[in-house]
Design an enzyme around this catalytic site. Sequence first.
Site, PDB file in Angstrom:
ATOM      1  CB  CYS A 106      -0.900  -0.053   1.243  1.00 20.02           C
ATOM      2  SG  CYS A 106      -1.731   1.474   1.653  1.00 20.02           S
ATOM      3  CB  CYS A 120       0.320   1.883   4.100  1.00 19.86           C
ATOM      4  SG  CYS A 120      -1.397   1.347   3.914  1.00 19.86           S
TER       5      CYS A 120
END
Length: 104
Positions: free
Chosen positions: A29, A32
Amino acid sequence: MESVTDADFDDEVLKSGLPVLVEFTADWCPPCRQLAPVLSAVAEEEAGRIKVVQLDVDTDPRTAARYGVLALPTLMVFRAGEPVASMVGARAKRKLLQELADVL
């Protein structure tokens, strides 16, 4: 930043004496990864006021499913064993601190 798992989530998060900010994350991600230094800074600056942990949804999917996490990164604040705030997506440190002020 400390990591939690499905196995220790209840002890580390729900039974914590401090409010806990949980980042539901995954290695793949990009937002993230963008959020990681922000969370590290918040964990350091707010130590003693809030605990900051992360949970990898790929290796520990049960907790993410339990709280209905559908997008990454999802940030949830838990106080006294209950979720009191939820935010989705990366954000600047200043904005995150403003959002946390409402729940601390």
